[in-house]
Design a protein around this motif. Structure first.
Motif, mmCIF file in Angstrom:
data_model
loop_
_atom_site.group_PDB
_atom_site.id
_atom_site.type_symbol
_atom_site.label_atom_id
_atom_site.label_comp_id
_atom_site.label_asym_id
_atom_site.label_seq_id
_atom_site.Cartn_x
_atom_site.Cartn_y
_atom_site.Cartn_z
ATOM 1 N N THR A 123 0.808 -1.227 0.000
ATOM 2 C CA THR A 123 0.000 0.000 0.000
ATOM 3 C C THR A 123 0.835 1.268 0.000
ATOM 4 O OG1 THR A 123 -0.150 0.080 2.421
ATOM 5 C CG2 THR A 123 -1.837 -1.189 1.248
ATOM 6 N N GLU A 124 2.092 1.178 0.416
ATOM 7 C CA GLU A 124 2.930 2.375 0.404
ATOM 8 C C GLU A 124 4.409 1.999 0.437
ATOM 9 O OE1 GLU A 124 2.384 6.575 2.375
ATOM 10 O OE2 GLU A 124 3.342 5.275 3.860
ATOM 11 N N VAL A 125 5.177 2.683 -0.379
ATOM 12 C CA VAL A 125 6.638 2.629 -0.337
ATOM 13 C C VAL A 125 7.105 4.069 -0.260
ATOM 14 C CG1 VAL A 125 8.766 1.949 -1.507
ATOM 15 C CG2 VAL A 125 6.712 0.530 -1.727
ATOM 16 N N LYS A 126 7.804 4.398 0.805
ATOM 17 C CA LYS A 126 8.162 5.797 1.022
ATOM 18 C C LYS A 126 9.615 5.935 1.425
ATOM 19 C CE LYS A 126 6.464 9.958 3.354
ATOM 20 N NZ LYS A 126 5.405 10.502 4.244
ATOM 21 N N PHE A 127 10.338 6.803 0.714
ATOM 22 C CA PHE A 127 11.704 7.143 1.084
ATOM 23 C C PHE A 127 11.685 8.485 1.809
ATOM 24 C CE2 PHE A 127 13.288 4.711 -2.889
ATOM 25 C CZ PHE A 127 13.245 3.506 -2.184
ATOM 26 N N LEU A 128 12.429 8.579 2.898
ATOM 27 C CA LEU A 128 12.471 9.798 3.694
ATOM 28 C C LEU A 128 13.769 10.564 3.507
ATOM 29 C CD1 LEU A 128 11.126 8.238 7.016
ATOM 30 C CD2 LEU A 128 9.808 9.433 5.267
ATOM 31 N N ILE A 129 14.552 10.184 2.520
ATOM 32 C CA ILE A 129 15.889 10.734 2.366
ATOM 33 C C ILE A 129 16.174 10.947 0.882
ATOM 34 C CG2 ILE A 129 17.004 8.460 2.240
ATOM 35 C CD1 ILE A 129 19.278 9.598 3.935
ATOM 36 N N GLU A 130 16.994 11.936 0.568
ATOM 37 C CA GLU A 130 17.330 12.241 -0.813
ATOM 38 C C GLU A 130 18.762 11.824 -1.129
ATOM 39 O OE1 GLU A 130 16.648 16.376 -1.359
ATOM 40 O OE2 GLU A 130 14.467 16.216 -1.215
#
Length: 427
Positions: free
Chosen positions: A349-356
């Motif tokens: 339901t979600e794949v999220k990166f918190l970093i660039e």
């Protein structure tokens, strides 16, 4: 007709969820923040934001009074614990529903929280309060190693460490008192018995236990959660005992309005309370509760805030899980990807990166180490675990250690440049 505004103090990991839920309810979210630019969703134009000192109650009262001239303030709340007592003060001033400030402050002081729980007979680890290195050493000797050493105020496992011997004890005490840890008030350290056993996260709204999740942490000495699963695999008796202890915490601490989160471990003596958090758990826990039980804690919390009746009825029972992405080394993030393939796995339901990319990574051993997460759901535990692992296998990243970067730069420098690794800004 004036717009109905929901005032949000600061943001945090749940900030976007509150903004989205408010908009679905027909509210106009306005974020008050000392630095609105720190929140990506605000900077992207996701909601109105006003710069104000959120640790200055008079300044916030003045700002809310000014907003009241053009808006109907339907409610005031926050997704961030550090300003949640101020939320209660503002709600009281403007005669709006909200938490009791005194109860929030008592709960945020972990020593006071321990005292109140102990007086009420709630099972907690043995503990001592320490103000200096000698106090820490004596407290550890009285309790017996290994012990947990942590600040008496804080969130996200910041400054929390398992000390297994006298050397680790001295090292961490030096870290906390030697200027490396940022104290918001006078240094006060809790030394606690290490309660060993499976870790559970209990989600509560009002006086009702909504769900109990299992939390899996990485190896010691730090406590960074690697995985959450809702609901936890428990017997009926285990579920009942955890729920009963959780509700006894609320009575002991004077809580019982709005969302709360309780961390506990199941030890050889049964459930032992590690910490009571007088607010909603951070992301991704609210998403997991919604996927597992069909209860949207953020939306229902906002309903309470604006004086409406909330609906805590569970519409289904699935198994939802999140894998937290945590780096295995310090350095510069050179590459991260696989998110599109991971997101395409059925059940994710979600794949999220918190970093660039090109971000400097220096692990802290707390919530700041998280660089993303993957969430999955299915009708049963085995299937959810398989989906989650399949998706995580697609995620990949590359981190170049600082030592290699330093060597590479030195190779490019003239021999007489005088440049060394200390001047490269990788500390």
């Amino acid at each position: 007709m004036s717009r109905r505004a929901l005032i949000l103090l600061e943001g945090g990991s749940n900030g976007p969820l509150y903004v989205q839920a408010a908009q679905r309810l027909g509210l106009h979210p306005i974020t008050l923040s000392a630095d609105p630019t720190q929140y990506d969703y605000v900077a992207a134009g996701g909601c109105e934001a006003i710069c104000v000192d959120t640790h200055n109650l008079d300044a916030m009262i003045h700002e809310c009074a000014r907003l009241h001239l053009t808006s109907d303030i339907a409610g005031i709340t926050s997704a961030l614990e550090s300003v949640y007592a101020a939320v209660g003060e503002l709600c009281s001033y403007f005669d709006l529903p909200g938490p009791r400030p005194a109860a929030i402050e008592r709960c945020r002081d972990k020593f006071s929280q321990r005292q109140l729980l102990a007086e009420a007979g709630v099972p907690i680890p043995a503990y001592r309060l320490a103000a200096n290195a000698a106090d820490v050493e004596n407290s550890a000797a009285e309790i017996g190693l290994p012990v947990i050493v942590k600040p008496a105020a804080g969130i996200g496992s910041s400054g929390v460490r398992l000390c297994r011997d006298v050397d680790e004890l001295a090292e961490h005490t030096s870290y906390l008192l030697g200027g490396k840890h940022i104290w918001r008030s006078s240094p006060r350290i809790l030394v606690e018995e290490f309660a060993q056993g499976p870790h559970y996260s209990v989600e509560i709204m009002g006086n009702e236990v909504i769900g109990i999740g299992a939390a899996d942490f990485g190896g010691p000495p730090h406590f960074v959660c690697r995985e959450y699963i809702y609901p936890a695999l428990l017997t009926d008796d285990e579920h009942r005992r955890i729920a009963d202890v959780s509700l006894s915490c609320l009575q002991a601490l004077g809580l019982g309005w709005g969302p709360m989160n309780i961390d506990m471990r199941w030890t050889k003596l049964g459930p032992v309370v590690i910490e009571v958090n007088p607010r909603l758990a951070g992301a991704p826990n609210p998403q997991l509760v919604k996927l597992a039980y069909g209860v949207d804690l953020v939306t229902e919390h906002i309903k309470l805030v604006i004086g409406e009746e909330c609906n805590l009825r569970k519409s289904h029972l699935h198994t939802a899980a999140a894998r937290i992405l945590v780096p295995d080394r310090d350095g510069i993030l050179d590459a991260i990807g696989g998110d599109s393939r991971a997101a395409a796995v059925p059940g994710v339901t979600e794949v999220k990166f918190l970093i660039e990319l090109k971000t400097s990574i220096v692990r802290k051993g707390d919530y700041r180490d998280k660089i993303g997460h993957v969430i999955a759901v299915s009708p049963n535990l085995a299937q959810t675990k398989a989906i989650l692992q399949c998706a995580v296998d697609f995620i990949d990243w590359s981190i170049t250690p600082f030592s290699q970067l330093g060597a590479r730069k030195r190779q490019l420098q003239p021999l007489n440049s005088g440049t060394d690794a200390d001047g490269m800004g990788y500390r």
